[in-house]
Design a protein around this motif. Structure first.
Motif, mmCIF file in Angstrom:
data_model
loop_
_atom_site.group_PDB
_atom_site.id
_atom_site.type_symbol
_atom_site.label_atom_id
_atom_site.label_comp_id
_atom_site.label_asym_id
_atom_site.label_seq_id
_atom_site.Cartn_x
_atom_site.Cartn_y
_atom_site.Cartn_z
ATOM 1 N N ALA A 310 -4.884 1.776 -6.717
ATOM 2 C CA ALA A 310 -3.568 1.750 -6.420
ATOM 3 C C ALA A 310 -2.553 1.467 -6.191
ATOM 4 C CB ALA A 310 -4.061 3.805 -6.757
ATOM 5 N N PHE A 311 -2.292 0.241 -5.545
ATOM 6 C CA PHE A 311 -1.920 -0.400 -4.873
ATOM 7 C C PHE A 311 0.035 -0.645 -4.496
ATOM 8 C CE2 PHE A 311 -2.911 -3.591 -7.652
ATOM 9 C CZ PHE A 311 -1.605 -4.757 -7.511
ATOM 10 N N GLY A 312 0.112 -0.465 -5.810
ATOM 11 C CA GLY A 312 1.771 -0.639 -6.041
ATOM 12 C C GLY A 312 2.568 0.366 -5.086
ATOM 13 N N ASN A 313 2.004 1.700 -4.981
ATOM 14 C CA ASN A 313 3.033 2.533 -3.735
ATOM 15 C C ASN A 313 3.405 1.840 -2.939
ATOM 16 O OD1 ASN A 313 3.960 4.517 -5.991
ATOM 17 N ND2 ASN A 313 1.561 6.025 -5.625
ATOM 18 N N ASP A 314 1.737 1.251 -2.476
ATOM 19 C CA ASP A 314 1.938 0.099 -1.060
ATOM 20 C C ASP A 314 2.682 -0.649 -0.678
ATOM 21 O OD1 ASP A 314 0.664 2.662 -0.385
ATOM 22 O OD2 ASP A 314 -0.992 2.077 -0.493
ATOM 23 N N LEU A 315 2.703 -1.892 -1.541
ATOM 24 C CA LEU A 315 3.675 -2.817 -1.692
ATOM 25 C C LEU A 315 4.826 -3.067 -0.886
ATOM 26 C CD1 LEU A 315 2.031 -5.150 -4.603
ATOM 27 C CD2 LEU A 315 1.330 -5.807 -2.888
ATOM 28 N N THR A 316 5.382 -4.050 -0.851
ATOM 29 C CA THR A 316 6.628 -4.301 0.808
ATOM 30 C C THR A 316 7.326 -5.157 0.015
ATOM 31 O OG1 THR A 316 5.598 -5.394 1.972
ATOM 32 C CG2 THR A 316 5.974 -2.895 2.245
ATOM 33 N N PRO A 317 8.817 -5.585 -0.897
ATOM 34 C CA PRO A 317 8.948 -6.232 -0.984
ATOM 35 C C PRO A 317 8.788 -7.393 -1.023
ATOM 36 C CG PRO A 317 10.767 -4.238 -0.408
ATOM 37 C CD PRO A 317 9.877 -4.583 -0.144
ATOM 38 N N ASP A 318 8.957 -7.650 0.134
ATOM 39 C CA ASP A 318 8.654 -8.613 0.998
ATOM 40 C C ASP A 318 6.960 -9.545 1.239
ATOM 41 O OD1 ASP A 318 7.481 -7.126 2.613
ATOM 42 O OD2 ASP A 318 7.868 -7.986 4.575
ATOM 43 N N ALA A 319 6.013 -8.680 0.570
ATOM 44 C CA ALA A 319 4.708 -9.282 -0.061
ATOM 45 C C ALA A 319 4.937 -9.968 -1.362
ATOM 46 C CB ALA A 319 4.154 -8.124 -0.658
ATOM 47 N N ALA A 320 4.219 -11.376 -1.699
ATOM 48 C CA ALA A 320 4.363 -12.470 -2.109
ATOM 49 C C ALA A 320 3.493 -11.843 -3.695
ATOM 50 C CB ALA A 320 3.389 -13.543 -1.703
ATOM 51 N N ILE A 321 3.089 -11.097 -4.087
ATOM 52 C CA ILE A 321 2.494 -10.376 -5.170
ATOM 53 C C ILE A 321 3.396 -9.795 -6.128
ATOM 54 C CG2 ILE A 321 0.895 -8.347 -4.154
ATOM 55 C CD1 ILE A 321 -0.840 -9.146 -6.483
#
Length: 366
Positions: A310-321
């Motif tokens: 459940a990683f989507g909440n932790d992704l920042t906009p600048d992450a490549a993925i």
């Protein structure tokens, strides 16, 4: 093969399937993440030991579940606590342990169009004839009435589990029979067979109701005043043994009614078995949550173990993925009676209802 009357839907041409990528343990730098860096600084030994103990216990439980293919054991067997029920559970677990490889996914020559879409995108969508929808509504009414009554007692701050029911094949045999007939006639089971590389079967049936009062997908980082949710909020890979799920829409689902969303091609993401288990363990043991206590314990884990499904909440906009996810995220708006079949190990998220109500039946296929 799909029977006449079932229409396969395609994603829009504006969507770009995710390229073949490798999962990386350091995909998110939690040392620099706004919601984690202060919690991670100066972690004391007792917190590290507590986090390690929770992770170890969770991993041990997870390894046992994987060994017995827990998700492939039907609910009525899992839930029966009688002596006879425990014997049935032990028998099912033993059969699963000796049944060979759990999943042997491969593309087959000449597979039906629906199966080809599933292999290519990780998801396939089709419409169901109106008479089939009416029959399913009739047989599932008791389950939905009970679920609506239970939800009515909530204060609106529901956890995900409070929005979902659990049907038993023993008590709801007619419902299971109706769904099995629908999945077979529609070609969903044939596509599942081809995708899994073995005969598939219906395991669990979960009626679900969501509306604007559900808050589980919005309540991330409750102690931080964020201006808006990240574009990848609630995106995740399931903490499961690699099954498929079929979501049957029992209400029309538009842009604001909580369309299920799937990242096209994300089923092809390459991830090691160890990393997958680490992600599943943290999702299952509570360390993958986003409240302050869970984040504090998660941040206290060794860097190698700081991974979540459940990683989507932790992704920042600048992450490549993040860019790859947003480019391929198909929000599946479809009419009542549509079926969405998908690989649970691809990146997806449940519907975020901001208007009206969404009713679905989620089926586990394994």
């Amino acid at each position: 093969m799909t029977s006449p009357g079932y229409v396969i839907l395609d994603p829009g041409p504006e969507l770009r399937p995710m390229p073949d990528v490798d999962w990386r343990a350091d995909m998110i730098d939690y040392r620099q993440h706004e919601a984690y860096r202060e919690l991670a600084s100066g972690v004391d030994l007792s917190t590290r030991l507590k986090a390690g103990a929770i992770f170890t216990a969770g991993m041990a439980k997870l390894l046992l579940k994987r060994a017995i293919r827990y998700e492939m054991i039907p609910f009525d067997v899992r839930a029966d606590r009688s002596a006879a029920g425990r014997l049935r559970f032990a028998g099912a677990a033993l059969r699963n342990m000796t049944a060979g490889a759990m999943r042997k996914r491969h593309a087959r020559a000449g597979v039906a169009a629906a199966g080809a879409r599933l292999d290519q995108h990780g998801v396939m969508v089709l419409n169901v004839p109106a008479q089939q929808v009416e029959a399913l509504e009739q047989v599932s009414r008791t389950q939905f009435d009970a679920l609506a009554a239970r939800r009515g007692k909530s204060n609106g701050q529901r956890k995900f589990e409070e929005s979902r029911g659990q049907a038993s094949r023993v008590a709801e045999g007619e419902l299971f029979s109706q769904i099995e007939s629908l999945l077979k006639e529609s070609g969903v089971m044939a596509a599942s067979d081809a995708y899994l590389g073995r005969p598939a079967r219906l395991i669990d049936v979960n009626p679900q109701i969501n509306d604007v009062s559900d808050s589980f997908w919005r309540d991330i980082f409750p102690d931080i005043n964020a201006d808006q949710l990240p574009a990848t909020a609630y995106c995740h890979r399931d903490a499961s043994g690699g099954d498929l799920k079929a979501i049957i829409y029992l209400s029309d689902v538009g842009e604001r009614n909580g369309p299920f969303s799937y990242v096209l091609g994300s089923n092809r993401m390459r991830i090691s078995k160890l990393d997958d288990l680490i992600c599943e363990a943290n999702d299952s043991n509570g360390l993958g949550a986003t409240d302050p206590q869970a984040r504090r314990l998660f941040a206290a884990l060794p860097a190698r173990l700081r991974q979540k499904g459940a990683f989507g909440n932790d992704l920042t906009p600048d992450a490549a993925i993040s860019a790859d996810i947003n480019a391929g995220l198909w929000a599946i708006q479809a009419a009542k009676g549509s079926i969405v079949l998908f690989d649970t190990k691809g990146i997806h998220r449940g519907g975020m209802v901001v208007e009206g109500e969404r009713r679905v039946i989620t089926c586990v296929i394994g």
